[in-house]
Design an enzyme around this catalytic site. Structure first.
Site, PDB file in Angstrom:
ATOM      1  N   SER A 144      -8.575   4.236 -10.912  1.00 41.56           N
ATOM      2  CA  SER A 144      -8.051   5.174 -11.832  1.00 41.56           C
ATOM      3  C   SER A 144      -8.964   4.682 -13.045  1.00 41.56           C
ATOM      4  O   SER A 144     -10.432   4.292 -13.088  1.00 41.56           O
ATOM      5  CB  SER A 144      -6.835   5.173 -12.611  1.00 41.56           C
ATOM      6  OG  SER A 144      -6.563   5.726 -13.247  1.00 41.56           O
ATOM      7  N   TYR A 157      -0.899  -0.636 -16.988  1.00 44.82           N
ATOM      8  CA  TYR A 157      -1.776   0.115 -15.569  1.00 44.82           C
ATOM      9  C   TYR A 157      -2.831  -0.145 -15.462  1.00 44.82           C
ATOM     10  O   TYR A 157      -4.194  -0.294 -14.753  1.00 44.82           O
ATOM     11  CB  TYR A 157      -1.090   1.574 -15.661  1.00 44.82           C
ATOM     12  CG  TYR A 157      -1.645   1.987 -14.858  1.00 44.82           C
ATOM     13  CD1 TYR A 157      -1.184   2.161 -12.951  1.00 44.82           C
ATOM     14  CD2 TYR A 157      -2.333   3.426 -15.120  1.00 44.82           C
ATOM     15  CE1 TYR A 157      -2.058   2.766 -12.103  1.00 44.82           C
ATOM     16  CE2 TYR A 157      -3.559   4.124 -13.773  1.00 44.82           C
ATOM     17  CZ  TYR A 157      -2.793   4.000 -13.018  1.00 44.82           C
ATOM     18  OH  TYR A 157      -3.628   4.818 -11.645  1.00 44.82           O
TER      19      TYR A 157
HETATM   20  N1  LIG Z   1      -1.621  10.836  -8.793  1.00 50.53           N
HETATM   21  C1  LIG Z   1      -2.823   9.801  -9.719  1.00 50.53           C
HETATM   22  O1  LIG Z   1      -2.771  10.632 -10.602  1.00 50.53           O
HETATM   23  C2  LIG Z   1      -3.339   9.455  -9.891  1.00 50.53           C
HETATM   24  C3  LIG Z   1      -4.959   8.771 -10.411  1.00 50.53           C
HETATM   25  C4  LIG Z   1      -5.300   7.537 -10.632  1.00 50.53           C
HETATM   26  C5  LIG Z   1      -4.914   6.550  -9.891  1.00 50.53           C
HETATM   27  N2  LIG Z   1      -4.055   7.024  -8.685  1.00 50.53           N
HETATM   28  C6  LIG Z   1      -3.855   5.860  -8.140  1.00 50.53           C
HETATM   29  O2  LIG Z   1      -3.796   6.643  -6.481  1.00 50.53           O
HETATM   30  C7  LIG Z   1      -3.152   5.219  -6.117  1.00 50.53           C
HETATM   31  C8  LIG Z   1      -1.795   6.485  -5.071  1.00 50.53           C
HETATM   32  O3  LIG Z   1      -0.874   7.204  -6.288  1.00 50.53           O
HETATM   33  P1  LIG Z   1      -0.079   8.569  -6.247  1.00 50.53           P
HETATM   34  O4  LIG Z   1      -0.263   9.383  -7.043  1.00 50.53           O
HETATM   35  O5  LIG Z   1      -0.137   9.066  -4.626  1.00 50.53           O
HETATM   36  O6  LIG Z   1       1.244   7.185  -5.517  1.00 50.53           O
HETATM   37  P2  LIG Z   1       2.651   8.017  -5.153  1.00 50.53           P
HETATM   38  O7  LIG Z   1       3.167   8.836  -4.964  1.00 50.53           O
HETATM   39  O8  LIG Z   1       3.614   7.223  -6.468  1.00 50.53           O
HETATM   40  O9  LIG Z   1       2.322   6.651  -4.295  1.00 50.53           O
HETATM   41  C9  LIG Z   1       2.097   5.326  -3.954  1.00 50.53           C
HETATM   42  C10 LIG Z   1       2.336   5.104  -2.781  1.00 50.53           C
HETATM   43  O10 LIG Z   1       2.003   3.378  -2.994  1.00 50.53           O
HETATM   44  C11 LIG Z   1       3.085   2.685  -2.351  1.00 50.53           C
HETATM   45  N3  LIG Z   1       3.538   1.386  -2.369  1.00 50.53           N
HETATM   46  C12 LIG Z   1       3.794   1.312  -3.990  1.00 50.53           C
HETATM   47  N4  LIG Z   1       4.442   0.317  -4.123  1.00 50.53           N
HETATM   48  C13 LIG Z   1       4.309  -0.373  -2.676  1.00 50.53           C
HETATM   49  C14 LIG Z   1       3.751  -1.699  -2.621  1.00 50.53           C
HETATM   50  N5  LIG Z   1       5.049  -3.520  -3.120  1.00 50.53           N
HETATM   51  N6  LIG Z   1       4.115  -2.068  -0.882  1.00 50.53           N
HETATM   52  C15 LIG Z   1       3.501  -1.459  -0.605  1.00 50.53           C
HETATM   53  N7  LIG Z   1       3.304  -0.237  -1.067  1.00 50.53           N
HETATM   54  C16 LIG Z   1       3.055  -0.083  -2.407  1.00 50.53           C
HETATM   55  C17 LIG Z   1       4.291   3.746  -2.177  1.00 50.53           C
HETATM   56  O11 LIG Z   1       5.103   3.949  -0.949  1.00 50.53           O
HETATM   57  P3  LIG Z   1       6.477   2.986  -0.695  1.00 50.53           P
HETATM   58  O12 LIG Z   1       7.088   3.268  -2.673  1.00 50.53           O
HETATM   59  O13 LIG Z   1       7.019   3.565   0.667  1.00 50.53           O
HETATM   60  O14 LIG Z   1       5.619   1.639  -0.323  1.00 50.53           O
HETATM   61  C18 LIG Z   1       3.220   4.737  -2.072  1.00 50.53           C
HETATM   62  O15 LIG Z   1       3.318   5.279   0.024  1.00 50.53           O
HETATM   63  C19 LIG Z   1      -2.004   4.278  -6.324  1.00 50.53           C
HETATM   64  O16 LIG Z   1      -2.952   3.161  -6.196  1.00 50.53           O
HETATM   65  C20 LIG Z   1      -2.707   5.054  -8.066  1.00 50.53           C
HETATM   66  O17 LIG Z   1      -2.096   3.782  -8.997  1.00 50.53           O
HETATM   67  C21 LIG Z   1      -3.063   7.628  -8.827  1.00 50.53           C
END
Ligand SMILES: NC(=O)c1ccc[n+]([C@@H]2O[C@H](COP(=O)([O-])OP(=O)(O)OC[C@H]3O[C@@H](n4cnc5c(N)ncnc54)[C@H](OP(=O)(O)O)[C@@H]3O)[C@@H](O)[C@H]2O)c1
Length: 259
Positions: A144, A157
Site C-alpha cells: 500500500s 496497518y
Molecule cells: N482498497 C484500498 O484502498 C487499498 C489500498 C491499498 C492497499 N490495499 C490492499 O489491497 C488488498 C485488498 O484490499 P481490498 O480493499 O480489496 O479489501 P477487502 O475488500 O476487505 O478484501 C480483502 C480480501 O482479503 C481476504 N482476507 C482478509 N483476511 C483474510 C485471512 N485471514 N485469510 C484469507 N483471506 C483474508 C478477504 O476475504 P475473506 O474475508 O473471505 O477471508 C477479502 O477477500 C489488501 O491487502 C489491502 O491492504 C487496499
C-alpha cells in the site's frame, strides 16, 4: 461448477472473495487464465466461480485463512496438484483497522501484522520454494502507499505494509538471479468493501476493476512497483523524500481531532 482448462496458465490470487482480489481474479479469467481464488468465505468464492462461467478462463475456489501457515502451504500444494504449476501468485489478502495512537494497544496491531505481513509470508514461502526449484514464475505482493511513511491512525496497518515493501525490495534481486520475478503493488484508495467503511473523503478514489486492470497489465512489464492512481502516488512519493521536520509539519494537520 467451473472446470479448469488444462492448457491455460495458472494464477493463485489470495483475498479473492471481494474487492481488489475478486476483480483481479475476474480480469485474469477474462484473459483466459485458470485462477485459483482463495479466501475464508467459501460461499463468496463459489459465487464468483459460478459468475465466471462463460469467461475464456475459469475461477476455482480454495478456502484458506492465510494466518494458518500449514494451511497456506497445503492449499498451494492442492492448487498445483489439481490445476498444474502456478505461473503467477498474487498475494493480496489483507485487512485494515485504524488505530488511535493515544489508545495504542497490542491486539489490533497483532491482527494487522498476522494477516497482512505474516499471512503473506505464509503463502510466499511455499511459492518461492516451488518457483526457485523451477526457475520460473512471477510473485506479486499487494502492499500500500500507506507503507511509504508513518501516517496518523496507521501505526499498525502502515507498519505491516512497510514491512511488505521492504521484504519485496530485499527479495527482488535475489529471486531475479533464479529467474523468478517479484512485483510490489502500492495502491492508493480503491473502492472496495474495506474502504467503504472509511468515514473520511478519499482522494483520487478508483474502482476495483481499474485497479485490477493496472495490476494485470503491470505484471506483464519488467518494473518492480505497480502503483496507482498516479497522481496520489506522486504526492506520496514526494512525502517519502521530505526531511522529517517538514514531513511532520505537514502531516500533523491530518491528525484526527479528539473532542
Ligand atoms: N482498497 C484500498 O484502498 C487499498 C489500498 C491499498 C492497499 N490495499 C490492499 O489491497 C488488498 C485488498 O484490499 P481490498 O480493499 O480489496 O479489501 P477487502 O475488500 O476487505 O478484501 C480483502 C480480501 O482479503 C481476504 N482476507 C482478509 N483476511 C483474510 C485471512 N485471514 N485469510 C484469507 N483471506 C483474508 C478477504 O476475504 P475473506 O474475508 O473471505 O477471508 C477479502 O477477500 C489488501 O491487502 C489491502 O491492504 C487496499
Amino acid at each position: 461448477m467451473n472446470e479448469p482448462n488444462n492448457n491455460a496458465k495458472v494464477a493463485w490470487v489470495t483475498g479473492a472473495s471481494q474487492g481488489i482480489g475478486a476483480a483481479v481474479a475476474w480480469r485474469l479469467a477474462a484473459d483466459g487464465w485458470t485462477v485459483a481464488a482463495s479466501a475464508r468465505s467459501a460461499e463468496k468464492l463459489e459465487a464468483l466461480s459460478d459468475e465466471a462461467e462463460g469467461l475464456p478462463g475459469s475461477i476455482i475456489a480454495f478456502e484458506l485463512d492465510v494466518t494458518d501457515p500449514e494451511a497456506s502451504a497445503q492449499v498451494f500444494a492442492d492448487i498445483e496438484s489439481r490445476l498444474g504449476p502456478v505461473d503467477l501468485a498474487i498475494l493480496n489478502a489483507g485487512t485494515h483497522q485504524p488505530i488511535d495512537g493515544a489508545e495504542f494497544a497490542v491486539e489490533p496491531v497483532r491482527k494487522l501484522v498476522e494477516v497482512n505481513l505474516m499471512g503473506t509470508v505464509h503463502c510466499l514461502a511455499p511459492v518461492i520454494d516451488a518457483f526457485v526449484a523451477r526457475e520460473a514464475g512471477r510473485i506479486v505482493v499487494v502492499a500500500s502507499l500507506a507503507g511509504y511513511r508513518g501516517l496518523p491512525t496507521s501505526s499498525g496497518y502502515g507498519a505491516s505494509k512497510a514491512g511488505l515493501i521492504n521484504m519485496c525490495e530485499a527479495l527482488r534481486p535475489e529471486l531475479a538471479a533464479r529467474n523468478v520475478r517479484m512485483f510490489c503493488i502500492t495502491p492508493g484508495f480503491v473502492k472496495t468493501p474495506l474502504t467503504d467503511k472509511n468515514p473520511f473523503p478519499m482522494p483520487f478514489l478508483i474502482d476495483a476493476e481499474t485497479a485490477a486492470a493496472r495490476i494485470v497489465r503491470g505484471v506483464d512489464g519488467r518494473g518492480f512497483e505497480i502503483t496507482f492512481p498516479r497522481r496520489f502516488a506522486y504526492i506520496m512519493k514526494c512525502l517519502r523524500i521530505l526531511p522529517y521536520a517538514l514531513y511532520f509539519a505537514l502531516i500533523r494537520r491530518t491528525v484526527p481531532r479528539r473532542d
